[in-house]
Design a protein around this motif. Structure first.
Motif, PDB file in Angstrom:
ATOM      1  N   PHE A 664       0.860  -1.184   0.000  1.00  0.00           N
ATOM      2  CA  PHE A 664       0.000   0.000   0.000  1.00  0.00           C
ATOM      3  C   PHE A 664       0.897   1.235   0.000  1.00  0.00           C
ATOM      4  CE2 PHE A 664      -2.709  -3.307   1.623  1.00  0.00           C
ATOM      5  CZ  PHE A 664      -3.961  -3.010   1.072  1.00  0.00           C
ATOM      6  N   VAL A 665       0.773   2.033  -1.046  1.00  0.00           N
ATOM      7  CA  VAL A 665       1.628   3.205  -1.200  1.00  0.00           C
ATOM      8  C   VAL A 665       0.881   4.441  -0.716  1.00  0.00           C
ATOM      9  CG1 VAL A 665       2.900   4.632  -2.833  1.00  0.00           C
ATOM     10  CG2 VAL A 665       2.813   2.150  -3.144  1.00  0.00           C
ATOM     11  N   GLY A 666       1.540   5.209   0.126  1.00  0.00           N
ATOM     12  CA  GLY A 666       0.936   6.439   0.601  1.00  0.00           C
ATOM     13  C   GLY A 666       1.248   6.672   2.057  1.00  0.00           C
ATOM     14  N   PRO A 667       0.746   7.778   2.600  1.00  0.00           N
ATOM     15  CA  PRO A 667       0.955   8.068   4.034  1.00  0.00           C
ATOM     16  C   PRO A 667       0.363   6.954   4.897  1.00  0.00           C
ATOM     17  CG  PRO A 667       0.041   9.976   2.886  1.00  0.00           C
ATOM     18  CD  PRO A 667      -0.020   8.842   1.930  1.00  0.00           C
ATOM     19  N   GLU A 670      -3.244   7.091   6.257  1.00  0.00           N
ATOM     20  CA  GLU A 670      -4.336   6.864   5.313  1.00  0.00           C
ATOM     21  C   GLU A 670      -4.395   5.411   4.867  1.00  0.00           C
ATOM     22  OE1 GLU A 670      -3.883   9.600   2.105  1.00  0.00           O
ATOM     23  OE2 GLU A 670      -3.705  11.355   3.420  1.00  0.00           O
ATOM     24  N   ALA A 671      -3.224   4.825   4.575  1.00  0.00           N
ATOM     25  CA  ALA A 671      -3.196   3.480   3.995  1.00  0.00           C
ATOM     26  C   ALA A 671      -3.389   2.380   5.025  1.00  0.00           C
ATOM     27  CB  ALA A 671      -1.872   3.267   3.265  1.00  0.00           C
ATOM     28  N   LEU A 672      -3.084   2.670   6.299  1.00  0.00           N
ATOM     29  CA  LEU A 672      -3.131   1.630   7.325  1.00  0.00           C
ATOM     30  C   LEU A 672      -4.534   1.061   7.499  1.00  0.00           C
ATOM     31  CD1 LEU A 672      -1.009   0.368   9.150  1.00  0.00           C
ATOM     32  CD2 LEU A 672      -1.703   1.914  10.967  1.00  0.00           C
ATOM     33  N   GLU A 673      -5.521   1.932   7.480  1.00  0.00           N
ATOM     34  CA  GLU A 673      -6.905   1.482   7.662  1.00  0.00           C
ATOM     35  C   GLU A 673      -7.332   0.551   6.531  1.00  0.00           C
ATOM     36  OE1 GLU A 673     -11.352   3.429   8.266  1.00  0.00           O
ATOM     37  OE2 GLU A 673      -9.576   4.713   8.411  1.00  0.00           O
ATOM     38  N   GLU A 674      -6.958   0.915   5.312  1.00  0.00           N
ATOM     39  CA  GLU A 674      -7.293   0.086   4.153  1.00  0.00           C
ATOM     40  C   GLU A 674      -6.597  -1.268   4.237  1.00  0.00           C
ATOM     41  OE1 GLU A 674      -6.950   0.195  -0.737  1.00  0.00           O
ATOM     42  OE2 GLU A 674      -6.171   1.873   0.456  1.00  0.00           O
ATOM     43  N   LYS A 681      -9.964 -10.197   4.901  1.00  0.00           N
ATOM     44  CA  LYS A 681     -10.759 -10.451   3.688  1.00  0.00           C
ATOM     45  C   LYS A 681      -9.954 -11.236   2.655  1.00  0.00           C
ATOM     46  CE  LYS A 681     -11.731  -7.105   0.756  1.00  0.00           C
ATOM     47  NZ  LYS A 681     -12.297  -5.878   0.158  1.00  0.00           N
ATOM     48  N   ASN A 682      -8.693 -10.855   2.456  1.00  0.00           N
ATOM     49  CA  ASN A 682      -7.855 -11.543   1.469  1.00  0.00           C
ATOM     50  C   ASN A 682      -7.501 -12.954   1.905  1.00  0.00           C
ATOM     51  OD1 ASN A 682      -6.953  -9.750  -0.911  1.00  0.00           O
ATOM     52  ND2 ASN A 682      -6.834  -8.373   0.832  1.00  0.00           N
ATOM     53  N   ARG A 691      -6.626 -21.847  -2.158  1.00  0.00           N
ATOM     54  CA  ARG A 691      -5.231 -21.521  -2.460  1.00  0.00           C
ATOM     55  C   ARG A 691      -4.446 -21.646  -1.173  1.00  0.00           C
ATOM     56  NH1 ARG A 691      -8.601 -19.293  -6.545  1.00  0.00           N
ATOM     57  NH2 ARG A 691      -7.349 -18.692  -8.341  1.00  0.00           N
ATOM     58  N   LYS A 692      -3.480 -22.551  -1.162  1.00  0.00           N
ATOM     59  CA  LYS A 692      -2.666 -22.742   0.042  1.00  0.00           C
ATOM     60  C   LYS A 692      -1.576 -21.665   0.073  1.00  0.00           C
ATOM     61  CE  LYS A 692      -4.695 -26.621   1.307  1.00  0.00           C
ATOM     62  NZ  LYS A 692      -5.669 -26.801   0.244  1.00  0.00           N
ATOM     63  N   ALA A 693      -1.982 -20.473   0.471  1.00  0.00           N
ATOM     64  CA  ALA A 693      -1.064 -19.340   0.468  1.00  0.00           C
ATOM     65  C   ALA A 693      -1.390 -18.407   1.624  1.00  0.00           C
ATOM     66  CB  ALA A 693      -1.168 -18.594  -0.866  1.00  0.00           C
ATOM     67  N   PHE A 694      -0.412 -17.566   1.965  1.00  0.00           N
ATOM     68  CA  PHE A 694      -0.594 -16.553   2.996  1.00  0.00           C
ATOM     69  C   PHE A 694      -0.636 -15.180   2.334  1.00  0.00           C
ATOM     70  CE2 PHE A 694       1.732 -20.053   4.987  1.00  0.00           C
ATOM     71  CZ  PHE A 694       0.948 -20.301   6.100  1.00  0.00           C
ATOM     72  N   TYR A 695      -1.438 -14.317   2.917  1.00  0.00           N
ATOM     73  CA  TYR A 695      -1.495 -12.944   2.419  1.00  0.00           C
ATOM     74  C   TYR A 695      -0.683 -12.062   3.356  1.00  0.00           C
ATOM     75  CZ  TYR A 695      -3.375  -8.281   1.468  1.00  0.00           C
ATOM     76  OH  TYR A 695      -3.521  -6.951   1.177  1.00  0.00           O
ATOM     77  N   ALA A 696       0.171 -11.218   2.774  1.00  0.00           N
ATOM     78  CA  ALA A 696       0.970 -10.287   3.575  1.00  0.00           C
ATOM     79  C   ALA A 696       0.914  -8.915   2.924  1.00  0.00           C
ATOM     80  CB  ALA A 696       2.418 -10.763   3.672  1.00  0.00           C
ATOM     81  N   ALA A 697       0.925  -7.868   3.732  1.00  0.00           N
ATOM     82  CA  ALA A 697       0.843  -6.511   3.201  1.00  0.00           C
ATOM     83  C   ALA A 697       1.687  -5.578   4.048  1.00  0.00           C
ATOM     84  CB  ALA A 697      -0.611  -6.039   3.180  1.00  0.00           C
TER      85      ALA A 697
END
Length: 1037
Positions: A664-667, A670-674, A681-682, A691-697
């Motif tokens: 997530f690009v930005g301040p 602002e981006a933390l909530e998103e 959800k992901n 899908r045997k996968a992990f989501y990371a952000a």
């Protein structure tokens, strides 16, 4: 709301001086809560912080009190604005812990019941029920036979061993019960909340069924006694025949018991008290009878007053008719069961946490002592064999020896019993208790009481357990039986089902076959309760804090093993059948994956095992034989680039790590909530789509920094990614120089961090985010339309809830929220994009995977396509290997590669040596490249030196003439490779090519992108792969 300054003091208009405790926040509507005002706290100033309070820890819709909601961390962290004022929004979003009481909710989240519900204390609710269920017909009919066969020495062992099993189970159950609030469901609730829905769902179903069939068993026992009495009193008179008479009496009895149960728990409890009184009088009657002087008739039947010689004679075992210690134990043990009678109505107890341990353990103690007391009294007063003939008297002076020596010394000759079977004595007559007692009919009444009380307890237990199971919606087909009626939420539908099952088994008649199965069903429940306690203790979860401390995890494990052993002792085939049924139900629930999360010890142990395994891996160096690609895929949101995710998943499948990552690009503010909103959800979407996968952000100021953070910090110990997967940047020619530098910089970072790098290019593109967003917008609009339609229902034209909503026309909502359909050309492109994005999800048609292994990168370029061929979707795709060779030695190069592949044990259908790779590309191909890079060239050679230097400083990212000259051969190689790919691999399912590397500080970003673009232009799906130049293949064993 703000707190305005007034003379240096904060004045809170929402403050009520009468409130000293945290306020209770009622739900205003389904979406929002009312304002949380500041209060004057114990610290003497206005604050949003609250003191610790139990209401903050309740589940939504808690049956024991209203839930209050503490201020969120974001509220506390962000509310302080300039000038020290506190600003709180009018409403705050709920945390999603709804209290709708959906079928899959925890029973703690059930809708509160009416205040008039009848609740029992530990005596009426647990102690009485357990004692009545444990005291059965065994006490009056079979106990004397057991002590006759085993002697009172081994007889004590039988009773003590049974009590040991039940006591350990009681201790385990006490620990589980006191580790949090206990709701209705008894054994099912305890096991499911401890071990999870798989164990709970399987044992809950068979436990409820066992109780339903147990009703039939106890009623048939009662009916047999009644029919026998009718025959004796009416000189053999019967209604139809013996079997049908039992059926008739049994069905009438079940109907009466059902009527008592349906009338409500209060009536059932009163009936239990009456039956207990009768049973206690009958037991006292036995003890009293042993002190009453015996008649001659009783003596002839082997019954005397207390005598030490009789007592000593009955000490050793005397197993007859093929009986053994284990067979006698198997007959007695079911009499010791019934300890779950109180736990099964846990929902109707005033304080289950205190009542279940106290009542159950005291019941085990009282009944165990009673069994021992009655058995020892009878062993001291009754001989094993007697003729019943008053003339069998010993003449004076006869020496008393042999098995009937005690009776001989008392003046009776029962020696004939050694030759032929006699009708009286401990072993031969089941009515010994009746004859020993002071008043025989009371024993018959006690027998009736024992059978009816056990039947009534089972008739109540089965529906209660079954209702709890159905409420959790583990078996969706059974949800019909979850509904309750009346102030006690009585499971009327469950009562009717239990009634039907019990009547069916009464009509079958032969319960001797079903009895051992039922006993094993109960024992399986005991085993799992013990195992639950052990498992929870073993996991050492901080949440395992039972109030009852007198338990031991290893003792619980011993109890579980003892239960399993006893199952086989009672009946080996019934034990195997029980295990088989339980395993099948376990597998069913495991496959169905019910949407529940109870914080089970299974989860805790899984976590502990994962940490332990990760730590043990950290202590071992990586070995080339165990190398597997651990993918870090830059997909964005999990749904944004499905083709990239599907291919990454095909590489890792269930055997390697796959991270789908988003930056997530930005301040950050602002981006933390998103980002936080998208995490769950992901991950949920990945799980639902298997899908045997992990989501990371991560949140960062620019994309490259975020990716750099992911490359460095992702993973745990040895379980960390080693291969970066990224999509080709199709729009590089129209993007800003910063964007291109960022993209190429990510590849440089991957090489710096020694990642293998994989880039996927598809002609249609990879990004479907615009389509996903349009879908989500449509769904959101449809939901809003549905909400408005429901609001427009006839209710006086008023909006429901605290706040009125503007009621737009549904079509207006859709029109304002969703734009019209896209133009036909765009729609066609979207359709092709979606089709291409889903191609790796489907089974691949017969074809080839063409591997252009041009540079030795450690073997990753060869290993990844080999892994693909092991997957079901790719099994019809065969490997074709293409290598660069020198002119004149093509055959030798081919043989060398064939030998190498054989040593690697990798099969391929064809090996092609390209010996004209060095040939100059066609002029039209070179023209395409020149046109591609023309907008990004500096053309400094046509300028004077000063102007050229100024241009370089002004536009350092542009391609210089000097650079083109230096890398002319490498540039021409990419163009030539594309020509060869077009000639040889145009029809392949997938092309894999060694990725060219751009030297840092030497090759400009735009030239490098031109290389990648021209190399992969107008081809089927193409993967550019570059390993980290460490071996991932070996031919050593």
């Amino acid at each position: 709301m703000e707190l305005k300054s007034n003379g240096g003091e904060h004045v809170n208009p929402a403050y009520d001086s009468n409130l000293d405790e945290p306020p209770v926040y009622e739900e205003a509507n389904g979406d929002h809560r009312t304002v949380r005002p500041s209060v004057i706290s114990a610290f003497g100033h206005d604050t949003l912080d609250r003191l610790p309070n139990i209401d903050f820890y309740r589940n939504a819709g808690s049956v024991s009190g209203h839930r209050a909601v503490r201020p969120s961390l974001q509220e506390l962290h962000e509310v302080f604005q300039k000038n020290g004022a506190i600003s709180v929004p009018d409403t705050v979003e709920d945390d999603g812990e709804g209290s709708d009481g959906t079928p899959s909710d925890d029973l703690e989240s059930a809708v509160p019941t009416d205040k008039g519900a009848v609740k029992f204390g530990w005596i009426r609710g647990v102690l009485v029920r357990c004692m009545l269920n444990i005291w059965g017909v065994m006490l009056f009919i079979r106990l004397s036979w057991i002590f006759g066969q085993a002697g009172w020495g081994l007889g004590i062992v039988v009773i003590v061993l049974s009590c040991v099993v039940t006591t350990i189970t009681g201790l385990s159950m006490s620990a589980i019960c006191t580790n949090g609030v206990v709701r209705g469901g008894g054994a099912y609730y305890l096991i499911s909340r401890s071990l999870g829905p798989e164990f709970g769902g399987s044992i809950g179903l068979i436990f409820a069924f066992a109780n339903a069939v147990a009703v039939a068993m106890y009623v048939v026992g009662f009916a047999e006694t009644v029919v026998e009495l009718l025959k004796v009193s009416n000189h053999g008179a019967i209604m139809v025949d013996v079997i049908n008479d039992i059926r008739i009496v049994g069905c009438i009895t079940v109907v009466l018991l059902l009527a008592i149960s349906v009338a409500g728990m209060e009536w059932e409890a009163k009936a239990q008290i009456l039956l207990l009184i009768i049973l206690l009088v009958a037991i006292v009657n036995v003890f009293v009878g042993t002190f009453i002087p015996v008649t001659t008739d009783k003596k002839s039947k082997g019954i005397f007053n207390y005598n030490s010689k009789i007592f000593l004679e009955n000490f050793p075992p005397d197993f007859r008719e093929g009986e053994s210690f284990f067979s006698v134990f198997a007959i007695f043990f079911p009499a010791a069961t019934g300890i779950l009678a109180g736990a099964n109505i846990s929902g109707d107890l005033r304080d289950p946490q205190a009542a279940i341990p106290k009542g159950t353990l005291l019941a085990i103690l009282i009944t165990g002592v009673t069994y021992l007391g009655v058995a020892l009294c009878v062993s001291a007063t009754v001989v094993r064999d007697a003729t019943g003939n008053i003339t069998d008297i010993i003449s004076a002076g006869v020496e008393c020896t042999g098995p009937a020596a005690a009776a001989c010394e008392l003046g009776y000759n029962f020696s004939s019993c050694a030759v032929e079977k006699c009708d009286f004595g401990l072993i031969n007559n089941n009515q010994v208790m009746t004859m020993v007692s002071g008043f025989g009919p009371l024993i018959i009444a006690g027998t009736f009481s024992a059978t009816l009380s056990s039947a009534l307890a089972s008739l109540v237990s089965a529906p209660k357990v079954f209702q709890a199971l159905c409420k959790d919606n583990i078996y969706t087909i059974l949800h019909f039986f979850a509904k309750g009626y009346g102030k006690n939420n009585e499971p009327i539908r469950g009562y009717v089902l239990t009634f039907i099952i019990s009547v069916a088994f009464i009509l079958i008649g032969d319960l001797n076959m079903i009895a051992p199965i039922i006993s094993n069903f109960f024992l399986a429940s005991y085993a799992l309760i013990n195992f639950s306690c052990f498992h929870a203790s073993y996991a050492k979860s901080p949440g395992w804090r039972p109030g009852y401390k007198y338990y031991n995890m290893w003792l619980s494990l011993l109890g579980a093993l003892l239960c399993c052993v006893v199952m086989f002792v009672i009946n080996w085939w019934a034990a195997l059948l029980t295990y088989a049924i339980e395993i099948l139900l376990y597998i069913y629930v495991k496959v169905k994956k019910p949407d529940v999360n109870w914080g089970s010890s299974t989860q805790a142990v899984t976590f502990v095992s994962a940490v332990s395994n990760a730590l043990s891996l950290s202590g071992v160096e990586d070995h080339v034989k165990n190398f597997r690609p651990q993918i870090l895929a830059l997909t964005g949101s999990a749904r944004t680039r499905p083709a990239l995710l599907d291919l990454a998943h095909s590489f890792s499948k269930n055997y390697g790590l796959c991270l789908t990552c988003e930056v997530f690009v930005g301040p950050r503010s602002e981006a933390l909530e998103e980002m936080n909103a998208g995490m769950e959800k992901n991950q949920l979407w990945l799980r639902k789509t298997k899908r045997k996968a992990f989501y990371a952000a991560v949140v960062c100021e620019n994309f490259r920094e975020g990716t750099e953070s992911l490359l460095q910090a992702s993973g745990l110990g040895r379980m960390k990614p080693n291969t970066l997967m990224i999509g080709f940047k199709r729009d590089w020619r129209t993007s800003s120089s910063e964007s291109v530098q960022c993209h190429v910089g990510i590849l440089h970072d991957a090489f710096d961090f020694e990642y293998g790098t994989v880039m996927l290019r598809m002609n249609e593109g990879l990004d479907v985010s615009h389509i996903v967003e349009a879908e989500e917008e449509m769904l959101k609009a449809a939901k809003e339309q549905q909400a408005l339609d429901s609001e427009m229902m006839p209710n006086g034209g008023k909006a429901r809830g605290l706040f009125r909503k503007s009621r737009k026309n549904s079509q207006q909502v859709l029109a304002t929220r969703v734009c019209g359909p896209p133009p036909p050309q765009v729609a066609k492109m979207n359709e092709r994009l979606l089709e291409a994005s889903a191609q790796f999800k489907k089974k691949q048609s017969k074809g080839t995977i063409d591997v252009w292994w041009l540079f030795d990168d450690g073997g990753l370029t060869l290993l990844l396509p080999y892994i693909l061929t092991t997957r079901k979707k790719w099994k019809d795709s065969k490997l074709r290997i293409f290598i660069a060779g020198q002119p004149g030695r093509s055959e030798l190069d081919k043989q060398e590669m064939k030998s190498l592949l054989q040593k690697f044990r990798i099969n391929c259908t064809d090996i092609n040596v390209i010996d004209d790779i060095h040939v100059q590309p066609r002029s039209d191909s070179l023209k395409k490249l020149e046109d591609m890079i023309e907008p990004f060239r500096l053309h400094e050679d046509s300028k004077d030196r000063a102007a050229a230097e100024a241009m370089k400083k002004e536009q350092p990212w542009k391609i210089t003439d000097e650079e083109l000259g230096i890398f002319e051969e490498k540039t021409n190689l990419q163009v030539r490779l594309n020509e060869l790919l077009q000639e040889n691999s145009k029809s392949a399912n997938l092309i894999i090519v060694s990725m060219p590397i751009a030297r840092k500080e030497s090759v400009s970003d735009f030239l490098y992108m031109a290389w990648l673009d021209i190399l992969t232009k107008d081809l089927p799906p193409t993967l550019l792969i570059r390993g980290n130049h460490k071996s991932v293949l070996t031919f050593y064993s």
